[in-house]
Design a protein around this motif. Structure first.
Motif, mmCIF file in Angstrom:
data_model
loop_
_atom_site.group_PDB
_atom_site.id
_atom_site.type_symbol
_atom_site.label_atom_id
_atom_site.label_comp_id
_atom_site.label_asym_id
_atom_site.label_seq_id
_atom_site.Cartn_x
_atom_site.Cartn_y
_atom_site.Cartn_z
ATOM 1 N N PHE A 56 -14.062 -32.328 2.325
ATOM 2 C CA PHE A 56 -13.478 -32.621 1.016
ATOM 3 C C PHE A 56 -14.473 -32.132 -0.026
ATOM 4 O O PHE A 56 -15.568 -32.685 -0.126
ATOM 5 C CB PHE A 56 -13.301 -34.132 0.819
ATOM 6 N N GLY A 57 -14.082 -31.125 -0.782
ATOM 7 C CA GLY A 57 -14.911 -30.673 -1.893
ATOM 8 C C GLY A 57 -14.383 -31.333 -3.148
ATOM 9 O O GLY A 57 -13.294 -30.988 -3.617
ATOM 10 N N VAL A 58 -15.126 -32.319 -3.667
ATOM 11 C CA VAL A 58 -14.663 -33.050 -4.853
ATOM 12 C C VAL A 58 -15.780 -33.070 -5.891
ATOM 13 O O VAL A 58 -16.950 -32.875 -5.568
ATOM 14 C CB VAL A 58 -14.252 -34.506 -4.509
ATOM 15 N N ASP A 59 -15.390 -33.288 -7.146
ATOM 16 C CA ASP A 59 -16.379 -33.316 -8.225
ATOM 17 C C ASP A 59 -17.126 -34.648 -8.174
ATOM 18 O O ASP A 59 -16.609 -35.673 -8.598
ATOM 19 C CB ASP A 59 -15.647 -33.133 -9.556
ATOM 20 N N GLY A 64 -26.325 -29.936 -2.762
ATOM 21 C CA GLY A 64 -26.836 -29.690 -1.407
ATOM 22 C C GLY A 64 -26.842 -30.925 -0.529
ATOM 23 O O GLY A 64 -27.315 -30.875 0.601
ATOM 24 N N GLU A 65 -26.313 -32.041 -1.065
ATOM 25 C CA GLU A 65 -26.263 -33.260 -0.241
ATOM 26 C C GLU A 65 -24.833 -33.507 0.220
ATOM 27 O O GLU A 65 -23.877 -33.087 -0.440
ATOM 28 C CB GLU A 65 -26.802 -34.457 -1.022
ATOM 29 N N ILE A 66 -24.715 -34.188 1.330
ATOM 30 C CA ILE A 66 -23.399 -34.368 1.944
ATOM 31 C C ILE A 66 -23.229 -35.802 2.455
ATOM 32 O O ILE A 66 -24.213 -36.436 2.856
ATOM 33 C CB ILE A 66 -23.227 -33.351 3.115
ATOM 34 N N LEU A 67 -21.982 -36.277 2.397
ATOM 35 C CA LEU A 67 -21.638 -37.571 2.991
ATOM 36 C C LEU A 67 -20.844 -37.293 4.266
ATOM 37 O O LEU A 67 -19.956 -36.438 4.257
ATOM 38 C CB LEU A 67 -20.746 -38.379 2.045
ATOM 39 N N ILE A 68 -21.166 -38.000 5.322
ATOM 40 C CA ILE A 68 -20.493 -37.773 6.605
ATOM 41 C C ILE A 68 -19.884 -39.077 7.096
ATOM 42 O O ILE A 68 -20.466 -40.144 6.905
ATOM 43 C CB ILE A 68 -21.513 -37.242 7.636
ATOM 44 N N SER A 69 -18.728 -38.962 7.716
ATOM 45 C CA SER A 69 -18.109 -40.194 8.238
ATOM 46 C C SER A 69 -19.020 -40.779 9.320
ATOM 47 O O SER A 69 -19.605 -40.049 10.121
ATOM 48 C CB SER A 69 -16.712 -39.902 8.769
ATOM 49 N N ILE A 129 -17.814 -35.219 2.883
ATOM 50 C CA ILE A 129 -17.563 -35.110 1.443
ATOM 51 C C ILE A 129 -18.743 -34.434 0.769
ATOM 52 O O ILE A 129 -19.896 -34.833 0.952
ATOM 53 C CB ILE A 129 -17.285 -36.500 0.838
ATOM 54 N N VAL A 130 -18.417 -33.373 0.031
ATOM 55 C CA VAL A 130 -19.452 -32.551 -0.604
ATOM 56 C C VAL A 130 -19.034 -32.304 -2.041
ATOM 57 O O VAL A 130 -17.833 -32.299 -2.347
ATOM 58 C CB VAL A 130 -19.561 -31.187 0.121
ATOM 59 N N ASP A 131 -20.002 -32.086 -2.921
ATOM 60 C CA ASP A 131 -19.657 -31.751 -4.295
ATOM 61 C C ASP A 131 -18.954 -30.390 -4.315
ATOM 62 O O ASP A 131 -19.339 -29.454 -3.608
ATOM 63 C CB ASP A 131 -20.908 -31.699 -5.174
ATOM 64 N N ILE A 132 -17.928 -30.292 -5.167
ATOM 65 C CA ILE A 132 -17.099 -29.078 -5.186
ATOM 66 C C ILE A 132 -17.919 -27.823 -5.544
ATOM 67 O O ILE A 132 -17.617 -26.727 -5.061
ATOM 68 C CB ILE A 132 -15.878 -29.260 -6.135
ATOM 69 N N ALA A 133 -18.969 -27.980 -6.339
ATOM 70 C CA ALA A 133 -19.788 -26.814 -6.702
ATOM 71 C C ALA A 133 -20.467 -26.236 -5.459
ATOM 72 O O ALA A 133 -20.556 -25.016 -5.300
ATOM 73 C CB ALA A 133 -20.829 -27.225 -7.740
ATOM 74 N N ASN A 140 -27.286 -43.210 0.989
ATOM 75 C CA ASN A 140 -26.920 -43.222 -0.433
ATOM 76 C C ASN A 140 -25.853 -42.182 -0.734
ATOM 77 O O ASN A 140 -25.647 -41.259 0.052
ATOM 78 C CB ASN A 140 -28.158 -42.879 -1.290
ATOM 79 N N LEU A 141 -25.239 -42.344 -1.898
ATOM 80 C CA LEU A 141 -24.299 -41.312 -2.345
ATOM 81 C C LEU A 141 -25.112 -40.090 -2.774
ATOM 82 O O LEU A 141 -26.272 -40.231 -3.177
ATOM 83 C CB LEU A 141 -23.475 -41.824 -3.533
#
Lengths: 245, 421
Positions: B123-126, B153-158, B208-212, B147-148
C-alpha cells in the motif's frame, strides 16, 4: 506415349522438391551468421509500451551457449543494472538496492526491463540447429528479399517455443521474419528484422523488432550499435563477483 | 374509546399478555437483526472505503478493465495537478492518491544473499503530508510492534508476514517488483514497525510505505494507481450523483486512459453484498409479518372463542358488527404499539451490547477475500428505534383483521339461542 506421361508425372514431385534446400542446412547457415563463441556487443533497446516509449542502452558479453553478461548503460535510472547467465542460472544485480537476485521459476517468464523479451528468451540456446529440426514449406518475398519458409519443430524437450515459422533470406541466410508458437499452437511472439549489416563475412541483424503477441504495446526494437565476434573476453567477467563491480 | 379499550386490556390480561409477549419477542428479534445487519453493512462500507474503495474512486478506463489485478502500469498520471483540480471542483471531498502493488519481499543475510522471501501486497499511501491516511488506516491502533514511519525509506509490515519471514524491527528488507514500465525494480526499506489490523485480507500480507517511496521504487513519478475520494459522511446517493457528473465530463470512450469515477457500491463485490443484505432485511421483515400474522390470527381466533359470549351480548344489545370489528382492531393496535415499544427497548439493549462488545468471528473469516473486520458489531441508527413498528403493529392488526372476520359470520337471529347455552 502413356508410359512417357506416367514417367513425367512421377518425376514432377521430385523436380518440385529438388528446388527446396534442406532445412537442416539452412539452420546451419543461420547459425554460421548468428553464432560465435565470443561476442561483445553494444545495443539500444527501444521499448514501445502501451503508454510510453523508453530507450535503454546495454553492453553484452557472451561466451559460448552457456555464459553471458549484460550491463545497462542508460538511462540513469537503469544504468548499472547487470545480468549474468551461467548455464541454466540467471542473476540480476540492482545498483539502487545493491542486491543480487536469482531469477527462477515463474519469474523467468517476466519481461526483461518491460520489453517484449522474457528472461526465458534470454536463457535460450543460441544455435537453433541444436534445438530444432526444420522443414522447408514454401517461399515468399519479404522486404524485397526472396525467402524460404521453414517450419521448425523442437527436437529437445525443454524449449520455450514448441514450433517456429521462419522466413529465411535465400542469399543472406538470416530469419527476416519469425513467428514463435507455444505447445498449444498459439502464436506467442513475432520478430522482424528490418535492417541487416555485414560484419566481416557475416550478415547480422542491425534492427530487430520483437513483439509479444499477448502484450498490448507496439513492440520492442533492438538496434545493434556495434558487435565484435570472436572477441577476447576474460573469464572473470562471467562470475557473480563481477555483478557488484 | 381508547381509554375504555386500554382499561379492558389492562384488567383482562389474558387478552393482552400472550399477544404482547409474541409481538415483543418478534420485534426484539427484528430490531436486533436490523441493527446487526446495519452494523455489518456499515462495517463493510467503512472498512472497504478505508482500505480499498474510498467513497468514490477515480481510475483510468484501462485500469478499470483489470481492476482486480490492480495494474498500476495503467494508473493515473499528473496526479498532483489532478488532485488540485478535483479539490476545487469537489471541495467537500477529501482526495487521496494510492498505489497498490504486488511484490516479493526479500530478507537478505549478512552477505546480501536471500535469507527468506514472501509475497506481499503493498500500500503506497501519503504518510507524511498530514495524518489523514494514518487515521484512515487506523495505523496507530494497528501498530503491534515498533513505530510508525517517521522518514522516507521506512516501511510497516504486517505482524503475520514479519513472523513468517523472520523480520525484526530495523531490519533492512528489499522489495522486488516491476516498475510502471515493466522493468524489474528493487528497493531497500528499513522496517520501522509491524501492524495487525484484525482484517484477514490485510494481515495475511500487507506492507505500508509512503507513496513518495513507492513512486521512486516503481518509477511512477507523479502517478498513482487510484485516487480515492472521501465524503465527510458516506451517502450513497451523493456518490452516484457526483460520479455521474464527473463521468459525463471526463470519461472519453475513445481514450482508454481517460478517467472514470466509481461509487463505492459499484466496486468489487460491494454491490452484491449490499444488495444481498437489503434483500435479507426485507425478507426477514416480510417473513416476520407473515408468521406473526398467522400466530396472531390464531390468537385472535382463540380470543374470539373465549369472548364468544361477550361479543354475542354486544351484538344482542345492538352494537353493530362493524363497531365491534373496529374496536377489536383498535385493541390490536394498542397491543401492537405497547408490544413494539417493549420489544424495541429490549432489542435496543441487546443491539447496544453487540455494538459495544461485538462478536469475534476471526475463526470464520480465515479465508475471507473481502476486507472485513474480524469483530462483528451491531450498529444502532435512528431507524433501529422505529423499524420494529412496521412488523409489530402490522402483524398485530392483520392478525386481528383476519380473526375478526368471524364477527360478521354471527347470525343475529341465533344469538339468544346461543346465549341460552
Amino acid at each position: 506415349m502413356r508410359n512417357l506421361i506416367i514417367t513425367i508425372l512421377m518425376f514432377i514431385p521430385l523436380i518440385i522438391f529438388a528446388e527446396y534446400p534442406s532445412g537442416e542446412m539452412l539452420l546451419k547457415k543461420i547459425d554460421e551468421n548468428m553464432y560465435s563463441e565470443n561476442i561483445i556487443s553494444v545495443s539500444t533497446m527501444i521499448i514501445h509500451s502501451r503508454r510510453a516509449t523508453k530507450t535503454m542502452k546495454l553492453k553484452s558479453w557472451k561466451n559460448g551457449d552457456n555464459s553471458s553478461f549484460s550491463e545497462y548503460l542508460s538511462p540513469p535510472k537503469n544504468a548499472g543494472t547487470k545480468m549474468l547467465k551461467l548455464d541454466n542460472n540467471l542473476w540480476i544485480y540492482n545498483p539502487q538496492a545493491d542486491r543480487t537476485i536469482r531469477i527462477s521459476g515463474h519469474m523467468l517468464r517476466q519481461s526483461v526491463m518491460g520489453s517484449d523479451l522474457s528472461y526465458e528468451d534470454m536463457m535460450e540456446e543460441d544455435e537453433i540447429s541444436k534445438i530444432y529440426q526444420a522443414e522447408v514449406i514454401g517461399e515468399e518475398v519479404i522486404n524485397e528479399a526472396d525467402c524460404w519458409i521453414l517450419m521448425l519443430t523442437a527436437k529437445v524437450a525443454d524449449v520455450n517455443y514448441q514450433t517456429r515459422k521462419i522466413w529465411v533470406d535465400k542469399t543472406k541466410y538470416l530469419a527476416l521474419r519469425e513467428e514463435r508458437f507455444g505447445k498449444s499452437g498459439k502464436l506467442l511472439k513475432t520478430t522482424t528484422i528490418d535492417e541487416v549489416f555485414l560484419v566481416g563475412k557475416r550478415w547480422y541483424p542491425k534492427k530487430i523488432m520483437f513483439k509479444d503477441v499477448l502484450k498490448k504495446g507496439k513492440g520492442t526494437e533492438l538496434i545493434i550499435e556495434s558487435i565484435e565476434f570472436d572477441a577476447n573476453i576474460p573469464a572473470s567477467i562471467f562470475s557473480k563477483a563481477s555483478l557488484r563491480k | 374509546m381508547l381509554k375504555f379499550l386500554a382499561k379492558g386490556l389492562l384488567r383482562d390480561r389474558t387478552r393482552s399478555f400472550f399477544p404482547i409477549l409474541i409481538i415483543a419477542s418478534g420485534v426484539m428479534l427484528t430490531v436486533l437483526f436490523f441493527s446487526w445487519i446495519n452494523g455489518y453493512a456499515m462495517m463493510l462500507i467503512a472498512e472497504n472505503a478505508r482500505f480499498e474503495t474510498g467513497h468514490v474512486k477515480i481510475v483510468t478506463r484501462a485500469y478499470k478493465e483489470l481492476i482486480d489485478q490492480k495494474p498500476y502500469d495503467l494508473g493515473l498520471m499528473n496526479v498532483n495537478e489532478r488532485i488540485e483540480v478535483l479539490s476545487s471542483e469537489y471541495p467537500q471531498i477529501y482526495w487521496q492518491p494510492r498505489i497498490y502493488f504486488g511484490n516479493l519481499l526479500d530478507l537478505p543475510d549478512k552477505k546480501g544473499e536471500t535469507l527468506s522471501q514472501g509475497e506481499v501486497i503493498g500500500f503506497g499511501v501519503d504518510l507524511f503530508t498530514d495524518s489523514y491516511e494514518q487515521e484512515l488506516l487506523n495505523l496507530k491502533e494497528a501498530l503491534s510492534n515498533g513505530n510508525l514511519p517517521t522518514k522516507q525509506g521506512e516501511i510497516l509490515i504486517s505482524q503475520e508476514v514479519a513472523e513468517k519471514i523472520g523480520i525484526n524491527i530495523n531490519d533492512v528488507i528489499t522489495l522486488i517488483g516491476s516498475t510502471m514500465y515493466g522493468s524489474m525494480a528493487m528497493h531497500n526499506f528499513t522496517v520501522s514497525g509491524m501492524v495487525r489490523f484484525g482484517i484477514q485480507a490485510m494481515d495475511r500480507g500487507a506492507v505500508i510505505v509512503d507513496i513518495a517511496d513507492v513512486r521512486l521504487f516503481l518509477d511512477m513519478e507523479d502517478s498513482a494507481s487510484e485516487i480515492l475520494g472521501f465524503l465527510p459522511k458516506y451517502n450513497e446517493d451523493t456518490t452516484f450523483e457526483i460520479s455521474s457528473i464527473f463521468n459525463k465530463k471526463y470519461t472519453n470512450k475513445d481514450d482508454e486512459f481517460s478517467e472514470i469515477m466509481l461509487p463505492l457500491r459499484t466496486q468489487g463485490q460491494m454491490e452484491f453484498l449490499l444488495a444481498t443484505m437489503d434483500q435479507r432485511m426485507g425478507m426477514f421483515i416480510f417473513i416476520f409479518i407473515f408468521v406473526m400474522s398467522l400466530v396472531l390470527w390464531n390468537s385472535g381466533l382463540m380470543n374470539g372463542i373465549r369472548r364468544y359470549g361477550e361479543i354475542g351480548i354486544r351484538l344482542a344489545i345492538g352494537e353493530s358488527k362493524g363497531h365491534i370489528y373496529r374496536s377489536l382492531i383498535l385493541e390490536s393496535l394498542l397491543i401492537g404499539i405497547v408490544a413494539t415499544i417493549i420489544g424495541t427497548a429490549i432489542g435496543l439493549i441487546f443491539s447496544y451490547l453487540l455494538q459495544n462488545y461485538g462478536i469475534d468471528m476471526s475463526s470464520m473469516l480465515k479465508d475471507a477475500k473481502v476486507i472485513m473486520s474480524t469483530t462483528m458489531r451491531a450498529q444502532v441508527t435512528p431507524t433501529s428505534y422505529f423499524i420494529g413498528f412496521i412488523p409489530g403493529v402490522f402483524a398485530s392488526v392483520i392478525g386481528a383483521m383476519v380473526s375478526g372476520i368471524g364477527i360478521y359470520k354471527r347470525n343475529t337471529a341465533q344469538l339468544f339461542k346461543e346465549l341460552e347455552i
